[in-house]
Design a protein around this motif. Structure first.
Motif, PDB file in Angstrom:
ATOM      1  N   ALA A  45      38.915  22.923  85.784  1.00  0.00           N
ATOM      2  CA  ALA A  45      39.401  21.725  85.105  1.00  0.00           C
ATOM      3  C   ALA A  45      38.310  21.069  84.264  1.00  0.00           C
ATOM      4  CB  ALA A  45      39.940  20.728  86.130  1.00  0.00           C
ATOM      5  N   ILE A  46      37.053  21.198  84.692  1.00  0.00           N
ATOM      6  CA  ILE A  46      35.945  20.568  83.977  1.00  0.00           C
ATOM      7  C   ILE A  46      35.567  21.352  82.726  1.00  0.00           C
ATOM      8  CG2 ILE A  46      33.488  19.975  84.104  1.00  0.00           C
ATOM      9  CD1 ILE A  46      33.878  19.479  87.100  1.00  0.00           C
ATOM     10  N   MET A  47      35.330  22.640  82.899  1.00  0.00           N
ATOM     11  CA  MET A  47      34.747  23.439  81.819  1.00  0.00           C
ATOM     12  C   MET A  47      35.820  24.073  80.949  1.00  0.00           C
ATOM     13  SD  MET A  47      31.366  25.233  83.412  1.00  0.00           S
ATOM     14  CE  MET A  47      32.244  26.212  84.607  1.00  0.00           C
ATOM     15  N   GLY A  48      35.620  23.971  79.646  1.00  0.00           N
ATOM     16  CA  GLY A  48      36.518  24.591  78.685  1.00  0.00           C
ATOM     17  C   GLY A  48      35.747  25.051  77.472  1.00  0.00           C
ATOM     18  N   SER A  49      36.427  25.080  76.345  1.00  0.00           N
ATOM     19  CA  SER A  49      35.790  25.575  75.119  1.00  0.00           C
ATOM     20  C   SER A  49      34.695  24.634  74.628  1.00  0.00           C
ATOM     21  CB  SER A  49      36.849  25.734  74.023  1.00  0.00           C
ATOM     22  OG  SER A  49      37.488  24.495  73.768  1.00  0.00           O
ATOM     23  N   LEU A 128      45.005  26.167  72.906  1.00  0.00           N
ATOM     24  CA  LEU A 128      45.852  27.205  72.319  1.00  0.00           C
ATOM     25  C   LEU A 128      45.569  27.362  70.827  1.00  0.00           C
ATOM     26  CD1 LEU A 128      49.322  26.722  74.067  1.00  0.00           C
ATOM     27  CD2 LEU A 128      47.466  28.300  74.629  1.00  0.00           C
ATOM     28  N   PHE A 129      45.187  26.278  70.166  1.00  0.00           N
ATOM     29  CA  PHE A 129      44.801  26.366  68.758  1.00  0.00           C
ATOM     30  C   PHE A 129      43.570  27.248  68.592  1.00  0.00           C
ATOM     31  CE2 PHE A 129      42.927  24.964  64.775  1.00  0.00           C
ATOM     32  CZ  PHE A 129      44.035  24.843  63.943  1.00  0.00           C
ATOM     33  N   ILE A 130      42.635  27.117  69.522  1.00  0.00           N
ATOM     34  CA  ILE A 130      41.438  27.973  69.500  1.00  0.00           C
ATOM     35  C   ILE A 130      41.832  29.430  69.704  1.00  0.00           C
ATOM     36  CG2 ILE A 130      39.328  28.541  70.774  1.00  0.00           C
ATOM     37  CD1 ILE A 130      39.027  25.538  71.314  1.00  0.00           C
ATOM     38  N   LEU A 131      42.747  29.665  70.635  1.00  0.00           N
ATOM     39  CA  LEU A 131      43.213  31.031  70.874  1.00  0.00           C
ATOM     40  C   LEU A 131      43.890  31.604  69.631  1.00  0.00           C
ATOM     41  CD1 LEU A 131      44.649  30.601  74.469  1.00  0.00           C
ATOM     42  CD2 LEU A 131      42.708  32.019  73.846  1.00  0.00           C
ATOM     43  N   ARG A 316      28.974  42.146  65.059  1.00  0.00           N
ATOM     44  CA  ARG A 316      29.497  43.335  65.724  1.00  0.00           C
ATOM     45  C   ARG A 316      28.612  43.784  66.892  1.00  0.00           C
ATOM     46  NH1 ARG A 316      33.855  45.047  63.418  1.00  0.00           N
ATOM     47  NH2 ARG A 316      33.882  46.915  64.725  1.00  0.00           N
ATOM     48  N   ASP A 317      27.912  42.831  67.490  1.00  0.00           N
ATOM     49  CA  ASP A 317      27.151  43.131  68.702  1.00  0.00           C
ATOM     50  C   ASP A 317      28.130  43.264  69.865  1.00  0.00           C
ATOM     51  OD1 ASP A 317      24.361  43.064  70.126  1.00  0.00           O
ATOM     52  OD2 ASP A 317      25.645  41.707  71.285  1.00  0.00           O
ATOM     53  N   ILE A 318      28.043  44.375  70.581  1.00  0.00           N
ATOM     54  CA  ILE A 318      29.018  44.669  71.624  1.00  0.00           C
ATOM     55  C   ILE A 318      29.025  43.591  72.714  1.00  0.00           C
ATOM     56  CG2 ILE A 318      29.717  46.310  73.398  1.00  0.00           C
ATOM     57  CD1 ILE A 318      30.231  47.253  70.578  1.00  0.00           C
ATOM     58  N   THR A 319      27.831  43.159  73.113  1.00  0.00           N
ATOM     59  CA  THR A 319      27.752  42.162  74.175  1.00  0.00           C
ATOM     60  C   THR A 319      28.413  40.858  73.755  1.00  0.00           C
ATOM     61  OG1 THR A 319      25.669  43.127  74.931  1.00  0.00           O
ATOM     62  CG2 THR A 319      26.198  40.912  75.709  1.00  0.00           C
ATOM     63  N   MET A 320      28.155  40.418  72.514  1.00  0.00           N
ATOM     64  CA  MET A 320      28.741  39.173  72.043  1.00  0.00           C
ATOM     65  C   MET A 320      30.250  39.298  71.851  1.00  0.00           C
ATOM     66  SD  MET A 320      26.187  37.371  72.300  1.00  0.00           S
ATOM     67  CE  MET A 320      27.207  35.920  72.027  1.00  0.00           C
ATOM     68  N   MET A 321      30.713  40.509  71.548  1.00  0.00           N
ATOM     69  CA  MET A 321      32.164  40.715  71.482  1.00  0.00           C
ATOM     70  C   MET A 321      32.805  40.471  72.843  1.00  0.00           C
ATOM     71  SD  MET A 321      32.502  44.149  69.142  1.00  0.00           S
ATOM     72  CE  MET A 321      31.727  44.288  67.529  1.00  0.00           C
ATOM     73  N   THR A 322      32.161  41.005  73.880  1.00  0.00           N
ATOM     74  CA  THR A 322      32.708  40.804  75.229  1.00  0.00           C
ATOM     75  C   THR A 322      32.620  39.338  75.641  1.00  0.00           C
ATOM     76  OG1 THR A 322      30.567  41.317  76.275  1.00  0.00           O
ATOM     77  CG2 THR A 322      32.085  43.148  75.897  1.00  0.00           C
ATOM     78  N   ILE A 327      35.194  34.124  76.876  1.00  0.00           N
ATOM     79  CA  ILE A 327      35.412  32.698  76.635  1.00  0.00           C
ATOM     80  C   ILE A 327      36.883  32.426  76.346  1.00  0.00           C
ATOM     81  CG2 ILE A 327      34.978  30.826  74.994  1.00  0.00           C
ATOM     82  CD1 ILE A 327      32.765  31.143  76.997  1.00  0.00           C
ATOM     83  N   LEU A 328      37.500  33.295  75.559  1.00  0.00           N
ATOM     84  CA  LEU A 328      38.923  33.120  75.254  1.00  0.00           C
ATOM     85  C   LEU A 328      39.768  33.217  76.523  1.00  0.00           C
ATOM     86  CD1 LEU A 328      39.298  35.122  71.911  1.00  0.00           C
ATOM     87  CD2 LEU A 328      39.218  32.648  72.223  1.00  0.00           C
ATOM     88  N   LEU A 329      39.418  34.160  77.394  1.00  0.00           N
ATOM     89  CA  LEU A 329      40.152  34.285  78.652  1.00  0.00           C
ATOM     90  C   LEU A 329      39.931  33.062  79.545  1.00  0.00           C
ATOM     91  CD1 LEU A 329      39.554  38.062  79.499  1.00  0.00           C
ATOM     92  CD2 LEU A 329      41.694  36.989  78.770  1.00  0.00           C
TER      93      LEU A 329
END
Length: 448
Positions: A45-49, A128-131, A316-322, A327-329
């Motif tokens: 509940a505290i932490m989000g985007s 949801l707008f961020i998503l 296109r750094d693989i780690t940053m993609m994950t 974060i989206l999840l």
């Protein structure tokens, strides 16, 4: 995790808008949510985007300035929650709306319910707008194709699918304790983000790489490198004002505190206070670490959204993609938890206290999610709209309401330390809320 002896049937005889604590209502209580599950739900509940903007806030306030502000907000949040739990213990009331009713009669109860509903609908819509904005980019970074107008590059289609397949089933769960598993996933994703930010600090050189074509450009960059790579303790500028609202509401979880308390196994004020202290402290550490190492990576060139800084220098750094996907999840899994208090407030506003009903539960869940989806899909820029609403509702829930409730309900003398703290909380909330409101109005007018 959370265990429920009766499963869904445990709601028979309960009311949708009433507290669930047996010791407050005289009901026989079954085993509720475990201590660890409650901590995870609280942290979700505290932490989000908003965690993505903390490095930018540090870049505009300095390391010492940011730490002081973050610590102040942490203490304010902890104290206001302490006041709420104390009032619950004194009155036997375990609902934010009912506390408003006890303090200010029916208008207070309605005011609190409307405030919770507006705040949580705004928060869910912004998530949801961020998503909608970020999901297509995240998919494109993972999947390469040569086709145009692919369906999964349409953020609106993706948002509808995600809402129906993930958010709706989780939001339909009758108790907040059932969300502890998704909350644990969200916590892992946030922790993963903080760890990657620390590791990437040593992967990106300072000064940051530039496209240099002229010798004099290289010379200028060389001379400015010391300036670029020097962290600052205190920074005061016009941009510092934007950091204050970001930090002021980074610990806002008050709409979920009492529902989590209601479903805590063996609920006592001391036990819930420990849940709060651990949840707030772990969130504080993750906030501070991610902001600090994000700032020490990009210094004054950090973007308002931290992931954009990594995209600019290590595309296109693989780690940053994950990390982007994580974060989206995490944001996605926060939406059902925010939905729970919104549905509870709407039930109270329309129907008052009534026995739990699956048809009503489903209808209200779908109605709220439908409104949130429409806002996220059709409003072109919800930042200023909900920033304006959030600057008022968030301040009320964080500072103003707890202060007023204590002064109206508690029998403590006005000169006592706890009452003095409540007055301070109330005055500070009015000042911060007014300041945030004015900043957003002025910047919105200048932007138009």
């Amino acid at each position: 995790m959370c265990n429920d002896a009766n499963g869904v049937g445990g709601h028979v005889g309960d009311t949708e808008a009433s507290p669930l604590l047996g010791n407050a209502t005289g009901q026989t209580r079954t085993k509720g949510c475990s201590f660890g599950g409650s901590v995870l739900n609280l942290m979700n509940a505290i932490m989000g985007s908003g965690i993505l903007g903390l490095a930018y806030a540090m870049a505009n306030t300095g390391i010492a300035g940011f730490c002081i502000l973050l610590l102040i907000v942490f203490c304010l949040a902890a104290y206001s929650i302490h006041l709420l739990l104390t009032l619950c213990d004194q009155t036997g009331i375990n609902s934010y709306e009912e506390l408003g009713g006890r303090a200010l009669k029916k208008p207070g109860k309605v005011l609190v319910g409307i405030t919770i509903l507006i705040q949580n609908i705004g928060a869910m819509s912004s998530y949801l707008f961020i998503l909608k904005s970020e999901l297509p980019a995240a998919i494109r970074s993972v999947i390469s194709h040569n086709h145009l107008n692919v369906w999964y590059e349409d953020g609106r289609i993706l948002l509808i699918l995600v809402a129906l397949c993930v958010v709706l089933p989780l939001a339909l769960l009758p108790k907040i304790e059932f969300l502890s598993f998704s909350s644990s996933l969200s916590f892992i994703f946030m922790l993963y983000f903080a760890v990657v930010v620390i590791v990437k600090k040593w992967s990106i050189p300072c000064p940051l790489p530039h496209n240099v074509t002229l010798l004099e450009d290289a010379f200028q960059i060389s001379n400015s490198s010391d300036m670029e790579c020097q962290p600052k303790a205190i920074i005061i500028s016009s941009k510092s004002a934007y950091a204050i609202p970001t930090l002021a509401f980074s610990f806002l979880c008050h709409t979920a505190i009492l529902p989590i308390y209601c479903e805590l196994d063996r609920p006592t004020k001391k036990r819930m206070q420990n849940v709060t202290n651990i949840g707030l402290s772990l969130s504080f550490v993750i906030y501070l670490v991610s902001a600090l190492f994000g700032y020490l990576t990009f210094y004054g060139q950090v973007e308002s959204e931290l992931l954009l800084s990594y995209d600019a220098y290590i595309p296109r750094d693989i780690t940053m993609m994950t990390v982007r996907v994580a974060i989206l999840l995490a944001v996605l899994l926060t939406v059902p938890l925010i939905h729970f208090p919104a549905r509870k407030a709407l039930t109270m506003l329309i129907f008052g206290e009534r026995p739990f009903s699956w048809p009503l539960h489903i209808c209200l869940t779908v109605a709220i999610l439908g409104v949130v989806l429409l806002l996220a899909i059709f409003v072109p820029d919800i930042k200023n709209v909900f920033g304006l609403v959030g600057s008022t509702t968030s301040t009320c829930l964080l500072c103003i309401f707890p202060g007023i409730f204590h002064l109206k309900i508690s029998n403590k003398p006005l000169r006592s330390p706890v009452s003095f703290g409540a007055v301070f909380l109330l005055v500070l909330g009015l000042l911060v809320g007014t300041f945030s409101f004015c900043v957003i109005v002025v910047t919105g007018a200048q932007g138009s």
